[in-house]
Design a protein around this motif. Sequence first.
Motif, PDB file in Angstrom:
ATOM      1  N   SER A 153       0.842  -1.192   0.000  1.00 22.27           N
ATOM      2  CA  SER A 153       0.000   0.000   0.000  1.00 22.27           C
ATOM      3  C   SER A 153       0.877   1.242   0.000  1.00 22.27           C
ATOM      4  N   ARG A 154       0.271   2.361  -0.376  1.00 23.79           N
ATOM      5  CA  ARG A 154       1.003   3.626  -0.440  1.00 23.79           C
ATOM      6  C   ARG A 154       1.414   4.098   0.944  1.00 23.79           C
ATOM      7  N   LEU A 205     -14.555  -3.472  -6.271  1.00 18.97           N
ATOM      8  CA  LEU A 205     -14.425  -2.115  -5.750  1.00 18.97           C
ATOM      9  C   LEU A 205     -13.023  -1.544  -5.882  1.00 18.97           C
ATOM     10  N   THR A 206     -12.020  -2.419  -5.970  1.00 17.52           N
ATOM     11  CA  THR A 206     -10.635  -1.949  -6.052  1.00 17.52           C
ATOM     12  C   THR A 206      -9.759  -2.975  -6.758  1.00 17.52           C
ATOM     13  N   ALA A 207      -8.756  -2.477  -7.457  1.00 15.89           N
ATOM     14  CA  ALA A 207      -7.759  -3.358  -8.073  1.00 15.89           C
ATOM     15  C   ALA A 207      -6.490  -3.397  -7.233  1.00 15.89           C
ATOM     16  N   ARG A 208      -6.505  -2.736  -6.093  1.00 11.44           N
ATOM     17  CA  ARG A 208      -5.322  -2.650  -5.253  1.00 11.44           C
ATOM     18  C   ARG A 208      -5.263  -3.825  -4.279  1.00 11.44           C
ATOM     19  N   LEU A 211     -10.499   9.433   6.140  1.00 16.92           N
ATOM     20  CA  LEU A 211      -9.756   9.098   7.355  1.00 16.92           C
ATOM     21  C   LEU A 211      -8.336   8.670   7.021  1.00 16.92           C
ATOM     22  N   VAL A 212      -8.170   7.888   5.967  1.00 18.53           N
ATOM     23  CA  VAL A 212      -6.816   7.495   5.548  1.00 18.53           C
ATOM     24  C   VAL A 212      -6.002   8.739   5.193  1.00 18.53           C
ATOM     25  N   GLU A 213      -6.601   9.673   4.477  1.00 19.37           N
ATOM     26  CA  GLU A 213      -5.895  10.910   4.107  1.00 19.37           C
ATOM     27  C   GLU A 213      -5.474  11.706   5.342  1.00 19.37           C
ATOM     28  N   ALA A 219      -7.910   4.493  -1.069  1.00 18.54           N
ATOM     29  CA  ALA A 219      -7.287   5.688  -0.486  1.00 18.54           C
ATOM     30  C   ALA A 219      -5.790   5.524  -0.269  1.00 18.54           C
ATOM     31  N   GLY A 220      -5.267   4.318  -0.485  1.00 18.91           N
ATOM     32  CA  GLY A 220      -3.820   4.124  -0.375  1.00 18.91           C
ATOM     33  C   GLY A 220      -3.362   3.354   0.837  1.00 18.91           C
ATOM     34  N   ALA A 221      -4.297   2.807   1.620  1.00 12.98           N
ATOM     35  CA  ALA A 221      -3.935   1.951   2.757  1.00 12.98           C
ATOM     36  C   ALA A 221      -4.296   0.507   2.410  1.00 12.98           C
ATOM     37  N   LEU A 222      -4.077  -0.402   3.337  1.00 10.77           N
ATOM     38  CA  LEU A 222      -4.348  -1.821   3.106  1.00 10.77           C
ATOM     39  C   LEU A 222      -5.624  -2.215   3.827  1.00 10.77           C
TER      40      LEU A 222
END
Length: 360
Positions: free
Chosen positions: A10-11, A61-64, A339-341, A35-38
């Motif tokens: 994750s970012r 919902l996500t490709a991450r 919240l992640v931001e 949002a960039g978290a796991l």
Amino acid sequence: MSTTALNDLSRFPIVQAPMAGGASCPELAGAVCEAGALGFLAGGYKTAGGLYQEIKQVRGLTARPFGVNLFVPQTGRPADPAAVEVYRHQLAGEADWYRTPLGETDDSRDDAYDAKLAILLEDPVPVVSFTFGCPAADVLASFARVRTYTLVTVTSAEEALAAERAGADAVCVQGVEAGGHQGTYRDDPDEDCAPGTGLLALVTQVRESTGLPIVAAGGIMRGAQIAAVLAAGAGAAQLGTAFLSCPESGAHPLHKRALTDPLFTRTALTRAFSGRPARGLVNRFMREHGPYAPAAYPEVHHLTAPLRKAAATAGDDQGMALWAGQGHRLARALPAGRLVEVLAAELDTALSELAHRSTS
């Protein structure tokens, strides 16, 4: 072993905890990942088919990268049937009050573990974590072959060493501050009066005992706390209670409101709802039944399930299992992505301040 590094997943070094019981739903995990978290799904208490459907939803919902958590089957001494029966009688008044029968306690103890493993090995996800014990070495090797990153929850340096020997990629170090169930390998009622080990001390102990990457969990609600565990040697921080209040969370609205309700002033560890030590907001049910609840997981969990459901339906937060960490009063009802931001910005500020102090 998997070649994926923890911080490649994750970012931001932020992990949304897998909270069983509905809170860690696909919508929450997907929003956290975007949002960039796991983000994590909680596999506990679900059927294998239900877990498979939730995995499909997250992929839509996500490709991450995202994770799935599993409960390791309990292999310790079985629960004392007589103690469970005594507790059943003690709860008879609750059953009458909520007008619902108590649950049956002869359900399977393995939480469909083998079936869930088969699904995750047949159609791999990026990360799988384990709670309530360390999976067998051949299980971890199987996940390594399909390039799934494995994470084992530990509550002591000894448990971390066992996870390292078994072949885990990383450990999730859970301090006593954490909400929900304590992930200890050995559920020993003789240790119920022990104070437990705080997160920062535990991270340091594990860091000096093993070479595995560390995800730190327990009472973390702000970016500055994430900076603290990173400084102590963790590679990432796992937050559960912080994400409970998010609109995407599947937690009951009463549970979300209770986190910051002045009526709930503290948390405590209890066996009252599940038969295993878990930290929640102290309410009537916990006060009345906690001192007498036996060490009987998952028997007590099944026994009280109808009561908890009936209390939620009746809007009675005094009969619900309100799992929460020690930092619950710091909860913020923000969308998960926001919240992640905010957490990432707070982390960046804290790290900048630390760097400034070290050079001034």
